[in-house]
Design a protein around this motif. Structure first.
Motif, PDB file in Angstrom:
ATOM      1  N   THR A   1     100.217-105.881   2.504  1.00  0.00           N
ATOM      2  CA  THR A   1     101.112-106.696   3.319  1.00  0.00           C
ATOM      3  C   THR A   1     102.533-106.116   3.305  1.00  0.00           C
ATOM      4  O   THR A   1     103.095-105.844   2.243  1.00  0.00           O
ATOM      5  N   GLY A   2     103.079-105.911   4.489  1.00  0.00           N
ATOM      6  CA  GLY A   2     104.425-105.374   4.612  1.00  0.00           C
ATOM      7  C   GLY A   2     104.512-103.865   4.536  1.00  0.00           C
ATOM      8  O   GLY A   2     105.575-103.295   4.766  1.00  0.00           O
ATOM      9  N   LEU A   3     103.396-103.218   4.208  1.00  0.00           N
ATOM     10  CA  LEU A   3     103.368-101.762   4.113  1.00  0.00           C
ATOM     11  C   LEU A   3     102.578-101.122   5.244  1.00  0.00           C
ATOM     12  O   LEU A   3     102.845 -99.983   5.627  1.00  0.00           O
ATOM     13  N   ALA A   4     101.587-101.848   5.760  1.00  0.00           N
ATOM     14  CA  ALA A   4     100.640-101.276   6.712  1.00  0.00           C
ATOM     15  C   ALA A   4     100.271-102.337   7.737  1.00  0.00           C
ATOM     16  O   ALA A   4     100.485-103.534   7.525  1.00  0.00           O
ATOM     17  N   PRO A   5      99.691-101.921   8.862  1.00  0.00           N
ATOM     18  CA  PRO A   5      99.210-102.917   9.819  1.00  0.00           C
ATOM     19  C   PRO A   5      98.101-103.755   9.205  1.00  0.00           C
ATOM     20  O   PRO A   5      97.289-103.255   8.415  1.00  0.00           O
ATOM     21  N   ALA A   6      98.072-105.037   9.555  1.00  0.00           N
ATOM     22  CA  ALA A   6      97.056-105.931   9.018  1.00  0.00           C
ATOM     23  C   ALA A   6      95.701-105.646   9.667  1.00  0.00           C
ATOM     24  O   ALA A   6      95.609-105.369  10.863  1.00  0.00           O
ATOM     25  N   LEU A   7      94.646-105.723   8.862  1.00  0.00           N
ATOM     26  CA  LEU A   7      93.284-105.594   9.384  1.00  0.00           C
ATOM     27  C   LEU A   7      92.842-106.961   9.886  1.00  0.00           C
ATOM     28  O   LEU A   7      92.762-107.916   9.121  1.00  0.00           O
ATOM     29  N   ARG A   8      92.570-107.058  11.190  1.00  0.00           N
ATOM     30  CA  ARG A   8      92.222-108.334  11.806  1.00  0.00           C
ATOM     31  C   ARG A   8      90.722-108.603  11.821  1.00  0.00           C
ATOM     32  O   ARG A   8      90.284-109.741  11.727  1.00  0.00           O
ATOM     33  N   TRP A   9      89.925-107.530  11.998  1.00  0.00           N
ATOM     34  CA  TRP A   9      88.481-107.711  12.040  1.00  0.00           C
ATOM     35  C   TRP A   9      87.775-106.392  11.787  1.00  0.00           C
ATOM     36  O   TRP A   9      88.376-105.319  11.840  1.00  0.00           O
ATOM     37  N   ARG A  10      86.484-106.511  11.472  1.00  0.00           N
ATOM     38  CA  ARG A  10      85.648-105.334  11.250  1.00  0.00           C
ATOM     39  C   ARG A  10      84.301-105.563  11.925  1.00  0.00           C
ATOM     40  O   ARG A  10      83.744-106.661  11.859  1.00  0.00           O
TER      41      ARG A  10
ATOM     42  N   ARG B   1     109.941 -96.883  -1.351  1.00  0.00           N
ATOM     43  CA  ARG B   1     110.400 -97.750  -2.443  1.00  0.00           C
ATOM     44  C   ARG B   1     109.580 -99.037  -2.477  1.00  0.00           C
ATOM     45  O   ARG B   1     109.206 -99.520  -3.556  1.00  0.00           O
ATOM     46  N   ARG B   2     109.288 -99.606  -1.299  1.00  0.00           N
ATOM     47  CA  ARG B   2     108.455-100.818  -1.263  1.00  0.00           C
ATOM     48  C   ARG B   2     107.060-100.529  -1.791  1.00  0.00           C
ATOM     49  O   ARG B   2     106.486-101.339  -2.533  1.00  0.00           O
ATOM     50  N   LEU B   3     106.518 -99.371  -1.424  1.00  0.00           N
ATOM     51  CA  LEU B   3     105.198 -99.005  -1.933  1.00  0.00           C
ATOM     52  C   LEU B   3     105.220 -98.891  -3.458  1.00  0.00           C
ATOM     53  O   LEU B   3     104.287 -99.326  -4.147  1.00  0.00           O
TER      54      LEU B   3
ATOM     55  N   HIS C   1      99.548 -96.327 -10.662  1.00  0.00           N
ATOM     56  CA  HIS C   1     100.258 -96.795  -9.473  1.00  0.00           C
ATOM     57  C   HIS C   1      99.472 -96.499  -8.201  1.00  0.00           C
ATOM     58  O   HIS C   1      98.710 -95.533  -8.118  1.00  0.00           O
ATOM     59  N   LEU C   2      99.686 -97.338  -7.195  1.00  0.00           N
ATOM     60  CA  LEU C   2      99.068 -97.160  -5.896  1.00  0.00           C
ATOM     61  C   LEU C   2      99.800 -96.072  -5.117  1.00  0.00           C
ATOM     62  O   LEU C   2     101.016 -96.118  -4.969  1.00  0.00           O
ATOM     63  N   LEU C   3      99.045 -95.124  -4.604  1.00  0.00           N
ATOM     64  CA  LEU C   3      99.601 -94.005  -3.848  1.00  0.00           C
ATOM     65  C   LEU C   3      98.902 -93.892  -2.500  1.00  0.00           C
ATOM     66  O   LEU C   3      97.713 -94.154  -2.380  1.00  0.00           O
ATOM     67  N   HIS C   4      99.655 -93.429  -1.495  1.00  0.00           N
ATOM     68  CA  HIS C   4      99.077 -93.168  -0.181  1.00  0.00           C
ATOM     69  C   HIS C   4      98.593 -91.712  -0.101  1.00  0.00           C
ATOM     70  O   HIS C   4      97.481 -91.451   0.319  1.00  0.00           O
ATOM     71  N   THR C   5      99.428 -90.787  -0.441  1.00  0.00           N
ATOM     72  CA  THR C   5      99.173 -89.347  -0.626  1.00  0.00           C
ATOM     73  C   THR C   5      99.076 -88.524   0.656  1.00  0.00           C
ATOM     74  O   THR C   5      99.011 -87.290   0.571  1.00  0.00           O
ATOM     75  N   ASP C   6      99.103 -89.145   1.819  1.00  0.00           N
ATOM     76  CA  ASP C   6      99.028 -88.370   3.072  1.00  0.00           C
ATOM     77  C   ASP C   6     100.264 -88.694   3.900  1.00  0.00           C
ATOM     78  O   ASP C   6     100.209 -89.451   4.868  1.00  0.00           O
ATOM     79  N   LEU C   7     101.404 -88.102   3.508  1.00  0.00           N
ATOM     80  CA  LEU C   7     102.689 -88.448   4.103  1.00  0.00           C
ATOM     81  C   LEU C   7     102.998 -87.640   5.364  1.00  0.00           C
ATOM     82  O   LEU C   7     104.177 -87.408   5.693  1.00  0.00           O
ATOM     83  N   ASN C   8     101.984 -87.231   6.087  1.00  0.00           N
ATOM     84  CA  ASN C   8     102.135 -86.674   7.430  1.00  0.00           C
ATOM     85  C   ASN C   8     103.005 -87.635   8.244  1.00  0.00           C
ATOM     86  O   ASN C   8     102.799 -88.850   8.209  1.00  0.00           O
ATOM     87  N   ASN C   9     103.968 -87.108   8.978  1.00  0.00           N
ATOM     88  CA  ASN C   9     104.875 -88.003   9.700  1.00  0.00           C
ATOM     89  C   ASN C   9     104.149 -88.869  10.732  1.00  0.00           C
ATOM     90  O   ASN C   9     104.626 -89.956  11.086  1.00  0.00           O
ATOM     91  N   THR C  10     102.979 -88.428  11.212  1.00  0.00           N
ATOM     92  CA  THR C  10     102.236 -89.244  12.176  1.00  0.00           C
ATOM     93  C   THR C  10     101.580 -90.447  11.521  1.00  0.00           C
ATOM     94  O   THR C  10     101.098 -91.340  12.221  1.00  0.00           O
ATOM     95  N   ASN C  11     101.571 -90.495  10.194  1.00  0.00           N
ATOM     96  CA  ASN C  11     101.028 -91.653   9.482  1.00  0.00           C
ATOM     97  C   ASN C  11     102.092 -92.709   9.192  1.00  0.00           C
ATOM     98  O   ASN C  11     101.800 -93.709   8.530  1.00  0.00           O
TER      99      ASN C  11
END
Length: 284
Positions: A77-86, A122-124, A158-168
């Protein structure tokens, strides 16, 4: 290796119908060309809303990326788009995310997006790592570290994303300052040392035109960076020089070559110039 992209209209009728159970009849479909992991990637609009859909066949070698994103989404929450459905129907696994407005982050020197990306990281860094199955950073880097003893630098909780490509990273200039950036594509989410995402960002910054010194200046905007031992950062730079050299050799492409060049330049910067002395003492 990029995954072959297909259009939403090529999905089986049953899968498309399952999507429209969540969205209603689709009025507009804008296929996306960004990203490498998904066979389906599109922004879709109906009378009830707009979503970003990404998906893979359930028997695809990278089907695990869909499962990973679905599992971690509730914790972002607040870091990524919310998953609405699958939707898992007729051999397809599709995720429907909230559609974010904004542009891909600009990493070039002087970009106004740089403080927003730093605020996002920083939020991450303040986000607890969920108790779910994740790869460990030292596992992912074990075949590339210059020395086996280096791996302990990368371990952590700690939680990491690791793929800091600017398109992400999507930046919405109209959102409140300090909260304008969001991270997408969490397939490579990892558990490890808190400073690693700042280090991953450093390589992408150098690729975008920063000097290693400038890139590390921005990494230092992330508090966790200051917890990293200098020799640990150098070990990480060495491992990533090996990673990107391997990738650019196996899958040659202009962007992999740029990443390899940046990673090698950073490692050279971390090692520093060779020591010289005049006259040199005799080795005894």
């Amino acid at each position: 290796m990029a995954t072959t992209r297909i259009g939403l209209d090529q999905l089986p009728p049953a899968t498309r119908a399952a999507v429209e159970e969540h969205t209603g009849p689709l009025l507009a479909v804008e296929e996306s060309t960004e990203g490498f992991n998904s066979e389906i990637a599109a922004r879709v609009t109906s009378a009830t809303g707009t979503w970003h859909i990404k998906g893979l066949r359930t028997d695809h070698p990278r089907a695990w990326t869909q499962r990973r994103e679905a599992t971690i989404a509730p914790f972002l929450t607040g870091l990524a788009p919310a998953l609405r459905w699958r939707v898992e129907t007729a051999g397809w696994d599709l995720l429907g995310f909230e559609a974010l407005d904004g542009h891909h982050a600009d990493y070039t020197p002087g970009s106004p997006d740089l403080p927003e990306v730093a605020a996002l990281l920083r939020r991450l860094g303040e986000t607890p790592c969920p108790d779910i199955e994740l790869r460990h950073a030292e596992q992912r880097l074990e075949h590339y570290a210059a020395h086996p003893d280096d791996l302990h630098y990368f371990a952590g909780t700690h939680l990491l994303h690791t793929d800091l490509n600017n398109t992400n990273i999507l930046v919405n200039a109209h959102a409140p300052q300090g909260n304008r950036a969001r991270l997408v594509d969490w397939a490579w989410a990892t558990r490890g040392a808190a400073w690693l995402d700042a280090a991953y960002w450093t390589i992408w910054l150098i690729t975008a035109g920063h000097t290693p010194t400038s890139a590390e200046h921005w990494a230092a905007e992330i508090p966790a960076w200051h917890t990293a031992p200098p020799e640990g950062i150098t070990a990480f730079a060495a491992a990533n020089a090996n990673i990107w050299s391997d990738i650019s050799t196996t899958d040659p492409d202009p962007w992999t070559t740029r990443l390899a060049t940046a990673a090698i330049a950073w490692h050279a910067h971390r090692k520093g110039p060779p020591l010289t002395c005049t006259p040199c003492p005799s080795p005894e």
